[in-house]
Design a protein around this motif. Structure first.
Motif, PDB file in Angstrom:
ATOM      1  N   LEU A 250       4.049  -4.034  -5.735  1.00  0.00           N
ATOM      2  CA  LEU A 250       4.863  -5.203  -6.051  1.00  0.00           C
ATOM      3  C   LEU A 250       4.026  -6.475  -5.971  1.00  0.00           C
ATOM      4  O   LEU A 250       3.381  -6.749  -4.966  1.00  0.00           O
ATOM      5  N   GLU A 251       4.062  -7.268  -7.043  1.00  0.00           N
ATOM      6  CA  GLU A 251       3.339  -8.531  -7.063  1.00  0.00           C
ATOM      7  C   GLU A 251       4.266  -9.723  -6.831  1.00  0.00           C
ATOM      8  O   GLU A 251       3.999 -10.557  -5.982  1.00  0.00           O
ATOM      9  N   THR A 252       5.336  -9.814  -7.610  1.00  0.00           N
ATOM     10  CA  THR A 252       6.253 -10.942  -7.443  1.00  0.00           C
ATOM     11  C   THR A 252       7.698 -10.514  -7.657  1.00  0.00           C
ATOM     12  O   THR A 252       7.979  -9.573  -8.391  1.00  0.00           O
ATOM     13  N   VAL A 253       8.600 -11.230  -6.987  1.00  0.00           N
ATOM     14  CA  VAL A 253      10.038 -11.092  -7.190  1.00  0.00           C
ATOM     15  C   VAL A 253      10.617 -12.494  -7.331  1.00  0.00           C
ATOM     16  O   VAL A 253      10.340 -13.371  -6.499  1.00  0.00           O
ATOM     17  N   GLN A 254      11.393 -12.718  -8.377  1.00  0.00           N
ATOM     18  CA  GLN A 254      12.062 -14.002  -8.573  1.00  0.00           C
ATOM     19  C   GLN A 254      13.524 -13.730  -8.926  1.00  0.00           C
ATOM     20  O   GLN A 254      13.807 -12.945  -9.838  1.00  0.00           O
TER      21      GLN A 254
ATOM     22  N   THR B 260      13.495 -11.199 -11.951  1.00  0.00           N
ATOM     23  CA  THR B 260      12.176 -10.931 -12.526  1.00  0.00           C
ATOM     24  C   THR B 260      11.323 -10.209 -11.481  1.00  0.00           C
ATOM     25  O   THR B 260      11.160 -10.709 -10.359  1.00  0.00           O
ATOM     26  N   VAL B 261      10.813  -9.051 -11.857  1.00  0.00           N
ATOM     27  CA  VAL B 261       9.984  -8.256 -10.956  1.00  0.00           C
ATOM     28  C   VAL B 261       8.687  -7.897 -11.680  1.00  0.00           C
ATOM     29  O   VAL B 261       8.714  -7.413 -12.820  1.00  0.00           O
ATOM     30  N   ALA B 262       7.567  -8.163 -11.043  1.00  0.00           N
ATOM     31  CA  ALA B 262       6.260  -7.820 -11.607  1.00  0.00           C
ATOM     32  C   ALA B 262       5.588  -6.774 -10.723  1.00  0.00           C
ATOM     33  O   ALA B 262       5.468  -6.972  -9.508  1.00  0.00           O
ATOM     34  N   LEU B 263       5.170  -5.685 -11.343  1.00  0.00           N
ATOM     35  CA  LEU B 263       4.489  -4.602 -10.636  1.00  0.00           C
ATOM     36  C   LEU B 263       3.124  -4.384 -11.262  1.00  0.00           C
ATOM     37  O   LEU B 263       2.981  -4.394 -12.491  1.00  0.00           O
ATOM     38  N   SER B 264       2.119  -4.188 -10.435  1.00  0.00           N
ATOM     39  CA  SER B 264       0.772  -3.903 -10.926  1.00  0.00           C
ATOM     40  C   SER B 264       0.234  -2.682 -10.194  1.00  0.00           C
ATOM     41  O   SER B 264      -0.001  -2.722  -8.984  1.00  0.00           O
TER      42      SER B 264
ATOM     43  N   THR C  30      18.035 -12.894   0.987  1.00  0.00           N
ATOM     44  CA  THR C  30      18.680 -11.590   1.108  1.00  0.00           C
ATOM     45  C   THR C  30      18.493 -10.769  -0.163  1.00  0.00           C
ATOM     46  O   THR C  30      18.260  -9.556  -0.110  1.00  0.00           O
ATOM     47  N   ALA C  31      18.576 -11.430  -1.322  1.00  0.00           N
ATOM     48  CA  ALA C  31      18.395 -10.733  -2.603  1.00  0.00           C
ATOM     49  C   ALA C  31      16.976 -10.193  -2.737  1.00  0.00           C
ATOM     50  O   ALA C  31      16.761  -9.052  -3.187  1.00  0.00           O
ATOM     51  N   ASP C  32      15.971 -11.009  -2.348  1.00  0.00           N
ATOM     52  CA  ASP C  32      14.576 -10.549  -2.396  1.00  0.00           C
ATOM     53  C   ASP C  32      14.397  -9.319  -1.519  1.00  0.00           C
ATOM     54  O   ASP C  32      13.756  -8.329  -1.920  1.00  0.00           O
ATOM     55  N   TYR C  33      14.930  -9.392  -0.325  1.00  0.00           N
ATOM     56  CA  TYR C  33      14.783  -8.278   0.614  1.00  0.00           C
ATOM     57  C   TYR C  33      15.434  -7.012   0.058  1.00  0.00           C
ATOM     58  O   TYR C  33      14.867  -5.922   0.148  1.00  0.00           O
ATOM     59  N   ALA C  34      16.611  -7.149  -0.528  1.00  0.00           N
ATOM     60  CA  ALA C  34      17.313  -5.984  -1.077  1.00  0.00           C
ATOM     61  C   ALA C  34      16.518  -5.343  -2.206  1.00  0.00           C
ATOM     62  O   ALA C  34      16.452  -4.108  -2.316  1.00  0.00           O
ATOM     63  N   ILE C  35      15.902  -6.162  -3.040  1.00  0.00           N
ATOM     64  CA  ILE C  35      15.096  -5.634  -4.151  1.00  0.00           C
ATOM     65  C   ILE C  35      13.873  -4.895  -3.617  1.00  0.00           C
ATOM     66  O   ILE C  35      13.532  -3.795  -4.078  1.00  0.00           O
TER      67      ILE C  35
ATOM     68  N   LEU D 256      21.782  -6.013  -9.536  1.00  0.00           N
ATOM     69  CA  LEU D 256      21.678  -7.097 -10.515  1.00  0.00           C
ATOM     70  C   LEU D 256      22.897  -8.018 -10.508  1.00  0.00           C
ATOM     71  O   LEU D 256      22.764  -9.226 -10.742  1.00  0.00           O
ATOM     72  N   ASP D 257      24.077  -7.470 -10.281  1.00  0.00           N
ATOM     73  CA  ASP D 257      25.301  -8.280 -10.196  1.00  0.00           C
ATOM     74  C   ASP D 257      25.459  -9.174 -11.432  1.00  0.00           C
ATOM     75  O   ASP D 257      25.716 -10.389 -11.322  1.00  0.00           O
ATOM     76  N   GLY D 258      25.273  -8.576 -12.591  1.00  0.00           N
ATOM     77  CA  GLY D 258      25.436  -9.312 -13.840  1.00  0.00           C
ATOM     78  C   GLY D 258      24.206 -10.041 -14.317  1.00  0.00           C
ATOM     79  O   GLY D 258      24.193 -10.590 -15.424  1.00  0.00           O
ATOM     80  N   ARG D 259      23.151 -10.084 -13.522  1.00  0.00           N
ATOM     81  CA  ARG D 259      21.917 -10.754 -13.947  1.00  0.00           C
ATOM     82  C   ARG D 259      21.132  -9.855 -14.922  1.00  0.00           C
ATOM     83  O   ARG D 259      21.254  -8.645 -14.908  1.00  0.00           O
ATOM     84  N   ARG D 260      20.271 -10.489 -15.705  1.00  0.00           N
ATOM     85  CA  ARG D 260      19.388  -9.745 -16.605  1.00  0.00           C
ATOM     86  C   ARG D 260      18.110  -9.372 -15.850  1.00  0.00           C
ATOM     87  O   ARG D 260      17.547 -10.202 -15.121  1.00  0.00           O
ATOM     88  N   LEU D 261      17.666  -8.145 -16.039  1.00  0.00           N
ATOM     89  CA  LEU D 261      16.431  -7.695 -15.372  1.00  0.00           C
ATOM     90  C   LEU D 261      15.245  -7.891 -16.302  1.00  0.00           C
ATOM     91  O   LEU D 261      15.223  -7.393 -17.433  1.00  0.00           O
TER      92      LEU D 261
END
Length: 367
Positions: free
Chosen positions: A30-34, A41-45, A3-8, A69-74
């Motif tokens: 968008l390359e990766t979402v973790q 962690t989001v990687a864009l190319s 659900t978090a991946d989809y929301a991002i 983010l809900d308190g997470r670091r980006l």
């Protein structure tokens, strides 16, 4: 997909870079979402050179993702790389060149060469490796516009390849380097076409992201040779708002359609004259013509440039406006147009050899 991946991923649809004209998800940036308990962690190319825009993109993406983010670091990783894109009849790319961009016009006098030079330098300013080929065999102008002195000659390797001179950091090849500046080129069509093919294929380009080709005006032998012998990833048509120029621009767009070359967009030159004394804006050559033509053929309007003496003066001096006055409003228009043409090209299908060739990835330092 969580659900978090989809929301991002959905949040990234809110970011629509001007260069792309569509959102990041649609553009496959968008390359990766973790997602972990501690960080996202989001990687864009991006598929086009955008060195000056990366800070803006970072801010836009951060703003879009902050509510999730809900308190997470980006941790956001941004990069760009240019890949080869499909050409007409899927021709193999030129050695050392990822993408050939043809800059054309239906008639002369619309500022095509000035536009081509400033677009090439704008792409280089965004970080790309760029070259220019002067395809106007009868009226070569790139040596003058790029400030290369009379008598400049290309190097020769193995008595077979030209080594192109450099000007302002970009490689340049022109028939003007091989003939005297005062001597007219008096050739029939087949000889001129052969000269273009030789300049394009026997020049040793050094792993360019883009080779910008300054075409002669019209739809004649040179244009046909380009379509049949040179792999072109996309074309730009330059016009003025004047109806006589627009009619010829239509012929150029139609020609590219018939030979299978994709038109990346239209650039309207000399759109308005702004008085340097009072600031009054006067559409000397009419108004809205370029936009109507772009709408008629469903091609992007990449930019609209004013009729400004500085653009002409800097081209004549050998230091085009993008370099001479990088902070000017006109330079900003060229920069935006260059990003749009590269961005639109990045959305095109990749060439068959895109993954077989080395590509360069440019990543900014951590911030």
């Amino acid at each position: 997909m969580t659900t978090a991946d989809y929301a991002i991923r959905q949040a990234l649809t809110a970011v629509v870079p001007d260069a792309l004209g569509c959102d990041l998800l649609a553009a496959s940036v968008l390359e990766t979402v973790q997602v972990t308990d501690e960080r996202v962690t989001v990687a864009l190319s991006f598929g086009y050179p955008c060195e000056t825009q990366l800070p803006l993109y970072r801010r836009q993406v951060t703003q879009a993702l902050e509510p999730l983010l809900d308190g997470r670091r980006l941790e956001l990783n941004l990069a760009w790389r240019v890949l080869p894109h499909r050409t007409q009849q899927q021709m193999a790319p030129l050695a050392g060149v990822k993408n050939v961009i043809a800059v054309s016009s239906g008639k002369g006098g619309v500022g095509k060469s000035t536009t081509a030079v400033n677009l090439a330098l704008a792409l280089a300013a965004e970080g790309a490796k760029v070259g220019m080929l002067d395809a106007d065999v009868f009226g070569p102008s790139l040596p003058l516009m790029l400030g290369l002195p009379d008598g400049t000659r290309p190097g020769v390797e193995q008595e077979k390849f030209f080594l192109p001179p450099k000007a302002h950091g970009i490689e340049v090849m022109s028939i003007g380097f091989l003939v005297d500046a005062k001597t007219p080129v008096v050739w029939r069509g087949p000889k001129a076409s052969g000269a273009l093919q030789q300049l394009a294929t026997q020049t040793k380009w050094s792993e360019l992201d883009y080779l910008v080709v300054d075409m002669p005006p019209g739809t004649g032998d040179i244009q046909l040779t380009l379509a049949q012998r040179v792999p072109v990833a996309g074309a730009i048509v330059v016009t003025t708002p004047q109806e006589v120029a627009l009619r010829d621009a239509r012929k150029g767009i139609e020609m590219f359609g018939k030979v299978g070359i994709h038109v990346l967009g239209l650039i309207e030159n000399m759109a308005v004259h702004v008085c340097s004394q009072c600031g009054h804006a006067d559409p000397v050559f009419g108004s809205g013509g370029g936009a109507r033509l772009a709408e008629q053929y469903q091609v992007p309007m990449l930019g609209s440039l004013p009729l400004a003496s500085g653009i002409r003066e800097q081209a004549d001096s050998g230091t085009p406006l993008v370099l001479a006055r990088p902070d000017s409003a006109e330079a900003a228009l060229y920069m935006a147009a260059a990003r749009r043409l590269a961005g639109r090209l990045s959305l095109r299908p990749q060439g068959q050899q895109a993954f077989a060739r080395m590509v360069m990835t440019h990543t900014p330092p951590p911030q």
